[in-house]
Write a protein that holds these residues in place. Structure first.
Motif, PDB file in Angstrom:
ATOM      1  N   PRO A  18       0.765  -1.251   0.212  1.00 36.98           N
ATOM      2  CA  PRO A  18      -0.084   0.099  -0.121  1.00 36.98           C
ATOM      3  C   PRO A  18       0.805   1.145  -0.109  1.00 36.98           C
ATOM      4  N   GLY A  19       0.335   2.383  -0.812  1.00 33.04           N
ATOM      5  CA  GLY A  19       1.162   3.585  -0.839  1.00 33.04           C
ATOM      6  C   GLY A  19       2.112   3.791  -2.060  1.00 33.04           C
ATOM      7  N   GLN A  20       2.488   2.442  -2.519  1.00 28.10           N
ATOM      8  CA  GLN A  20       3.384   2.647  -3.497  1.00 28.10           C
ATOM      9  C   GLN A  20       2.519   2.763  -4.815  1.00 28.10           C
ATOM     10  N   THR A  21       3.320   3.291  -5.966  1.00 32.66           N
ATOM     11  CA  THR A  21       2.531   3.644  -7.162  1.00 32.66           C
ATOM     12  C   THR A  21       2.930   2.645  -8.435  1.00 32.66           C
ATOM     13  N   ILE A  22       1.668   2.325  -9.126  1.00 34.08           N
ATOM     14  CA  ILE A  22       1.860   1.296 -10.006  1.00 34.08           C
ATOM     15  C   ILE A  22       1.253   1.852 -11.563  1.00 34.08           C
ATOM     16  N   GLN A  23       1.709   1.418 -12.469  1.00 31.36           N
ATOM     17  CA  GLN A  23       1.093   2.021 -13.760  1.00 31.36           C
ATOM     18  C   GLN A  23      -0.105   1.142 -14.054  1.00 31.36           C
ATOM     19  N   VAL A  24      -1.279   1.811 -14.536  1.00 30.70           N
ATOM     20  CA  VAL A  24      -2.243   1.165 -15.096  1.00 30.70           C
ATOM     21  C   VAL A  24      -2.676   1.604 -16.544  1.00 30.70           C
ATOM     22  N   ASN A  25      -3.007   0.772 -17.235  1.00 31.80           N
ATOM     23  CA  ASN A  25      -3.701   1.081 -18.551  1.00 31.80           C
ATOM     24  C   ASN A  25      -5.070   1.571 -18.760  1.00 31.80           C
ATOM     25  N   SER A  26      -5.444   2.556 -19.416  1.00 32.23           N
ATOM     26  CA  SER A  26      -6.992   2.761 -19.755  1.00 32.23           C
ATOM     27  C   SER A  26      -7.621   1.577 -20.384  1.00 32.23           C
ATOM     28  N   PRO A  27      -8.977   1.354 -20.222  1.00 33.31           N
ATOM     29  CA  PRO A  27      -9.456   0.364 -21.036  1.00 33.31           C
ATOM     30  C   PRO A  27      -9.241   0.130 -22.421  1.00 33.31           C
ATOM     31  N   ASP A  28      -8.897   1.240 -23.062  1.00 32.96           N
ATOM     32  CA  ASP A  28      -8.656   0.947 -24.491  1.00 32.96           C
ATOM     33  C   ASP A  28      -7.184   1.049 -24.803  1.00 32.96           C
ATOM     34  N   ALA A  29      -6.404   0.919 -23.721  1.00 28.88           N
ATOM     35  CA  ALA A  29      -4.936   1.024 -23.696  1.00 28.88           C
ATOM     36  C   ALA A  29      -4.178   2.229 -24.554  1.00 28.88           C
ATOM     37  N   SER A  30      -5.055   3.299 -24.480  1.00 33.03           N
ATOM     38  CA  SER A  30      -4.417   4.675 -25.011  1.00 33.03           C
ATOM     39  C   SER A  30      -3.716   5.581 -24.264  1.00 33.03           C
ATOM     40  N   HIS A  31      -4.029   5.288 -22.696  1.00 29.33           N
ATOM     41  CA  HIS A  31      -3.479   5.995 -21.825  1.00 29.33           C
ATOM     42  C   HIS A  31      -2.945   5.060 -20.876  1.00 29.33           C
ATOM     43  N   THR A  32      -1.783   5.379 -20.048  1.00 31.98           N
ATOM     44  CA  THR A  32      -1.298   4.835 -18.791  1.00 31.98           C
ATOM     45  C   THR A  32      -1.363   5.904 -17.828  1.00 31.98           C
ATOM     46  N   VAL A  33      -1.641   5.383 -16.747  1.00 29.95           N
ATOM     47  CA  VAL A  33      -1.479   6.376 -15.445  1.00 29.95           C
ATOM     48  C   VAL A  33      -0.870   5.766 -14.347  1.00 29.95           C
ATOM     49  N   ASN A  34      -0.432   6.727 -13.244  1.00 32.44           N
ATOM     50  CA  ASN A  34      -0.240   6.231 -12.254  1.00 32.44           C
ATOM     51  C   ASN A  34      -1.106   6.130 -11.107  1.00 32.44           C
ATOM     52  N   ALA A  35      -1.184   5.032 -10.495  1.00 31.66           N
ATOM     53  CA  ALA A  35      -2.263   4.642  -9.382  1.00 31.66           C
ATOM     54  C   ALA A  35      -1.520   4.379  -8.074  1.00 31.66           C
ATOM     55  N   ILE A  36      -2.004   4.893  -6.945  1.00 33.43           N
ATOM     56  CA  ILE A  36      -1.399   4.774  -5.639  1.00 33.43           C
ATOM     57  C   ILE A  36      -2.248   3.611  -5.166  1.00 33.43           C
ATOM     58  N   ILE A  37      -1.472   2.433  -4.533  1.00 38.82           N
ATOM     59  CA  ILE A  37      -2.190   1.235  -4.226  1.00 38.82           C
ATOM     60  C   ILE A  37      -2.879   1.633  -2.884  1.00 38.82           C
ATOM     61  N   PRO A  38      -4.112   1.396  -2.703  1.00 35.60           N
ATOM     62  CA  PRO A  38      -4.989   1.980  -1.442  1.00 35.60           C
ATOM     63  C   PRO A  38      -4.175   1.061  -0.067  1.00 35.60           C
ATOM     64  N   LYS A  39      -4.349   1.667   1.107  1.00 39.21           N
ATOM     65  CA  LYS A  39      -4.056   0.940   2.092  1.00 39.21           C
ATOM     66  C   LYS A  39      -4.990  -0.162   2.456  1.00 39.21           C
ATOM     67  N   GLU A  40      -6.208  -0.427   2.156  1.00 38.35           N
ATOM     68  CA  GLU A  40      -6.694  -1.698   2.286  1.00 38.35           C
ATOM     69  C   GLU A  40      -6.296  -2.809   1.561  1.00 38.35           C
ATOM     70  N   CYS A  41      -5.289  -2.712   0.478  1.00 39.21           N
ATOM     71  CA  CYS A  41      -4.808  -3.711  -0.403  1.00 39.21           C
ATOM     72  C   CYS A  41      -3.176  -4.251   0.123  1.00 39.21           C
ATOM     73  N   ASP A  42      -3.350  -4.740   1.404  1.00 37.22           N
ATOM     74  CA  ASP A  42      -2.115  -5.024   2.084  1.00 37.22           C
ATOM     75  C   ASP A  42      -1.446  -6.216   1.960  1.00 37.22           C
ATOM     76  N   TYR A  43      -1.877  -6.865   0.572  1.00 33.06           N
ATOM     77  CA  TYR A  43      -1.155  -8.167   0.323  1.00 33.06           C
ATOM     78  C   TYR A  43      -1.330  -8.208  -1.152  1.00 33.06           C
ATOM     79  N   GLU A  44      -0.126  -8.816  -1.834  1.00 30.11           N
ATOM     80  CA  GLU A  44      -0.131  -9.170  -3.095  1.00 30.11           C
ATOM     81  C   GLU A  44      -1.530 -10.203  -3.551  1.00 30.11           C
ATOM     82  N   GLY A  45      -2.007  -9.729  -4.772  1.00 31.44           N
ATOM     83  CA  GLY A  45      -3.207 -10.427  -5.231  1.00 31.44           C
ATOM     84  C   GLY A  45      -4.428  -9.590  -4.698  1.00 31.44           C
ATOM     85  N   SER A  46      -4.214  -8.617  -3.963  1.00 28.86           N
ATOM     86  CA  SER A  46      -5.300  -7.707  -3.531  1.00 28.86           C
ATOM     87  C   SER A  46      -6.151  -6.967  -4.704  1.00 28.86           C
TER      88      SER A  46
END
Length: 134
Positions: free
Chosen positions: A31-59
């Protein structure tokens, strides 16, 4: 009794003006780290911060995009979302149905049919309430 989503044609991917992308926390991320996420049509990539509730891989969390591909919000697994659901013909009051989760074809939302008088209705849910398809 009138329906809350009268006149709308239900389809899980177009049930809102926004598109949702399901993101699975990769191994080694916290949680708190930034990962890249593609838009639904893959035309954009954005940075998203992992929410604090996602405290394990696979969340799983969601990123909301506009139909134009711009990210608008990171949605934590505990945040309430809403979809419009159409009860199947002949469904009995209290029976269960499984609605596809918008933006995540691998998950469904268990829903109890509230009444025969209501064909379409809104359901509030969190990603924690959804289940993986088998």
């Amino acid at each position: 009794m009138t329906c809350c989503c009268i006149g709308s044609k239900y389809h899980p991917e177009t049930a809102s003006d926004d598109l949702l992308v399901s993101v699975t926390v990769p191994p080694g991320y916290k949680p708190g780290q930034t990962i890249q996420v593609n838009s639904p049509d893959a035309s954009h990539t954005v940075n998203a911060i992992i929410p604090k509730e996602c405290d394990y891989e696979g969340s799983i969390f969601m990123v909301k995009f506009t139909k134009q591909g711009q990210a608008t919000k990171v949605i934590s697994p505990k945040e309430e979302l809403k979809i419009c659901v159409q009860a199947p013909m002949g469904a009995r009051i209290g029976s269960m149905m499984y609605a596809p989760v918008p933006g995540d074809s691998s998950r469904v939302l268990p829903i109890r049919i509230p009444s025969r008088k209501v064909r379409k209705f809104y359901v509030g849910y969190t990603m924690e309430q959804t289940i993986l398809r088998s």
